[in-house]
Write an enzyme that holds these catalytic residues in place. Structure first.
Site, PDB file in Angstrom:
ATOM      1  N   ARG A  73    -140.699  -5.416  11.480  1.00 35.11           N
ATOM      2  CA  ARG A  73    -139.815  -5.630  10.741  1.00 35.11           C
ATOM      3  C   ARG A  73    -140.475  -5.684   9.225  1.00 35.11           C
ATOM      4  O   ARG A  73    -141.652  -5.969   8.898  1.00 35.11           O
ATOM      5  CB  ARG A  73    -139.409  -7.186  10.917  1.00 35.11           C
ATOM      6  CG  ARG A  73    -138.547  -7.177  12.288  1.00 35.11           C
ATOM      7  CD  ARG A  73    -138.156  -8.800  12.442  1.00 35.11           C
ATOM      8  NE  ARG A  73    -137.732  -9.314  11.392  1.00 35.11           N
ATOM      9  CZ  ARG A  73    -137.510 -10.736  10.575  1.00 35.11           C
ATOM     10  NH1 ARG A  73    -138.373 -11.309  11.312  1.00 35.11           N
ATOM     11  NH2 ARG A  73    -136.773 -10.881   9.838  1.00 35.11           N
TER      12      ARG A  73
ATOM     13  N   HIS B 218    -129.261   2.134   5.915  1.00 34.88           N
ATOM     14  CA  HIS B 218    -127.751   1.476   5.864  1.00 34.88           C
ATOM     15  C   HIS B 218    -126.607   2.655   5.461  1.00 34.88           C
ATOM     16  O   HIS B 218    -126.270   2.913   4.161  1.00 34.88           O
ATOM     17  CB  HIS B 218    -127.738   0.412   4.809  1.00 34.88           C
ATOM     18  CG  HIS B 218    -128.396  -0.776   5.074  1.00 34.88           C
ATOM     19  ND1 HIS B 218    -127.706  -1.580   5.955  1.00 34.88           N
ATOM     20  CD2 HIS B 218    -129.553  -1.223   4.825  1.00 34.88           C
ATOM     21  CE1 HIS B 218    -128.518  -2.593   5.959  1.00 34.88           C
ATOM     22  NE2 HIS B 218    -129.536  -2.416   5.460  1.00 34.88           N
TER      23      HIS B 218
ATOM     24  N   GLU C  58    -123.745   2.546   5.979  1.00 35.28           N
ATOM     25  CA  GLU C  58    -122.412   2.263   5.558  1.00 35.28           C
ATOM     26  C   GLU C  58    -122.406   1.515   4.046  1.00 35.28           C
ATOM     27  O   GLU C  58    -121.228   1.434   3.445  1.00 35.28           O
ATOM     28  CB  GLU C  58    -122.113   0.649   6.352  1.00 35.28           C
ATOM     29  CG  GLU C  58    -122.964  -0.325   6.155  1.00 35.28           C
ATOM     30  CD  GLU C  58    -124.658  -0.313   6.599  1.00 35.28           C
ATOM     31  OE1 GLU C  58    -124.837   0.894   7.309  1.00 35.28           O
ATOM     32  OE2 GLU C  58    -125.165  -1.208   6.804  1.00 35.28           O
TER      33      GLU C  58
ATOM     34  N   GLU D  74    -129.962 -10.150   8.594  1.00 34.96           N
ATOM     35  CA  GLU D  74    -131.128 -10.702   9.012  1.00 34.96           C
ATOM     36  C   GLU D  74    -131.350 -11.113  10.361  1.00 34.96           C
ATOM     37  O   GLU D  74    -130.548 -11.900  10.604  1.00 34.96           O
ATOM     38  CB  GLU D  74    -131.175 -12.084   8.061  1.00 34.96           C
ATOM     39  CG  GLU D  74    -132.523 -12.755   7.946  1.00 34.96           C
ATOM     40  CD  GLU D  74    -133.726 -11.792   7.573  1.00 34.96           C
ATOM     41  OE1 GLU D  74    -133.585 -11.069   6.546  1.00 34.96           O
ATOM     42  OE2 GLU D  74    -134.830 -11.661   8.212  1.00 34.96           O
TER      43      GLU D  74
ATOM     44  N   CYS E  69    -130.311  -1.290  10.512  1.00 34.59           N
ATOM     45  CA  CYS E  69    -131.414  -2.087   9.940  1.00 34.59           C
ATOM     46  C   CYS E  69    -131.307  -3.372  10.680  1.00 34.59           C
ATOM     47  O   CYS E  69    -131.911  -3.312  12.200  1.00 34.59           O
ATOM     48  CB  CYS E  69    -130.918  -2.336   8.487  1.00 34.59           C
ATOM     49  SG  CYS E  69    -132.523  -3.018   7.612  1.00 34.59           S
TER      50      CYS E  69
HETATM   51  N1  GLN Z   1    -135.591  -7.303   7.071  1.00 30.88           N
HETATM   52  C1  GLN Z   1    -134.282  -7.655   7.801  1.00 30.88           C
HETATM   53  C2  GLN Z   1    -134.666  -8.297   9.138  1.00 30.88           C
HETATM   54  O1  GLN Z   1    -135.926  -8.009   9.659  1.00 30.88           O
HETATM   55  C3  GLN Z   1    -133.443  -6.527   8.185  1.00 30.88           C
HETATM   56  C4  GLN Z   1    -132.759  -6.322   6.728  1.00 30.88           C
HETATM   57  C5  GLN Z   1    -131.511  -5.206   6.613  1.00 30.88           C
HETATM   58  O2  GLN Z   1    -130.525  -5.470   7.422  1.00 30.88           O
HETATM   59  N2  GLN Z   1    -131.235  -4.660   5.480  1.00 30.88           N
HETATM   60  O3  GLN Z   1    -133.774  -8.665   9.778  1.00 30.88           O
END
Ligand code: GLN
Length: 197
Positions: free
Chosen positions: A104, A170, A172, A46, A76
């Site tokens: 985002r 992702h 990973e 996040e 991400c």
């Molecule tokens: N929605 C998240 C953000 O804005 C990112 C989500 C993620 O890393 N899978 O930070």
């Protein structure tokens, strides 16, 4: 030795990938640890929380300095942190390592998470991988220094800028190792063979 920023998010998954491909790693929680590593991963998670935790120990400047010589991979939320600007954002202070603007959570509610096959171009070769997008950002704009290495349904989903790489998905989480291998394998002196005895 590759560092994985371990303040928040799925950093442990990245350490598993590095282990799988015999690249030594350490979890990074303090800026002075950057001196001990040859590359850095900023994981998914996040970005608002990650940003707060980074500000608490003054991580921004040291990471920007680190990026002048050593590669950084972001997935991400990690890509969001690496961006130059974030649309409708008053809170997060992006690092500006990738000359991109991101939006985002841009896939909307129903599509908060999905898995699909993407094609990723690495050194003139196309690699297919099935990857997860979790509340993924979209990349709205890119600067001249940025190369697109993957598009999915007309959206830019992976970029390279010099030695740095950013992914809106992702790798990973699906045990995909070739990206970590490509970005970091010659950046570390440790290999299992050397350690065999
Ligand atoms: N929605 C998240 C953000 O804005 C990112 C989500 C993620 O890393 N899978 O930070």
């Amino acid at each position: 030795m590759i560092g994985v920023l371990a303040l928040q998010g799925d950093y442990e998954k990245h350490t598993r990938i590095l282990k799988e491909i015999n690249i030594s790693f350490m979890e990074i929680r303090y800026p002075d640890q950057l001196n001990n590593i040859d590359g850095l991963i900023i994981p998914g998670g996040e970005s608002t929380t990650m940003n707060d935790l980074m500000l608490r120990v003054n991580f921004h400047k040291p990471i920007i300095k680190f990026s002048q010589h050593k590669p950084i991979m972001g997935t991400c939320a990690g890509l969001i942190m690496m961006s130059k600007s974030i649309q409708n954002n008053e809170h997060i202070k992006p690092l500006g390592i990738l000359d991109i603007e991101v939006n985002r959570n841009a896939y909307g509610r129903q599509l908060n998470s999905f898995m699909d096959i993407v094609n990723i171009e690495i050194e003139d070769q196309i690699h297919q991988a099935e990857v997860l997008f979790i509340r993924a950002p979209k990349i709205n704009k890119i600067g001249n220094s940025v190369n697109i290495i993957s598009k999915y349904q007309n959206e830019i989903v992976a970029v390279k800028s010099g030695i740095h790489f950013g992914f809106t998905f992702h790798p990973e989480l699906n045990e995909i190792t070739f990206l970590h291998h490509h970005i970091f394998s010659n950046k570390t002196k440790y290999h299992k063979e050397n350690n065999a005895a």
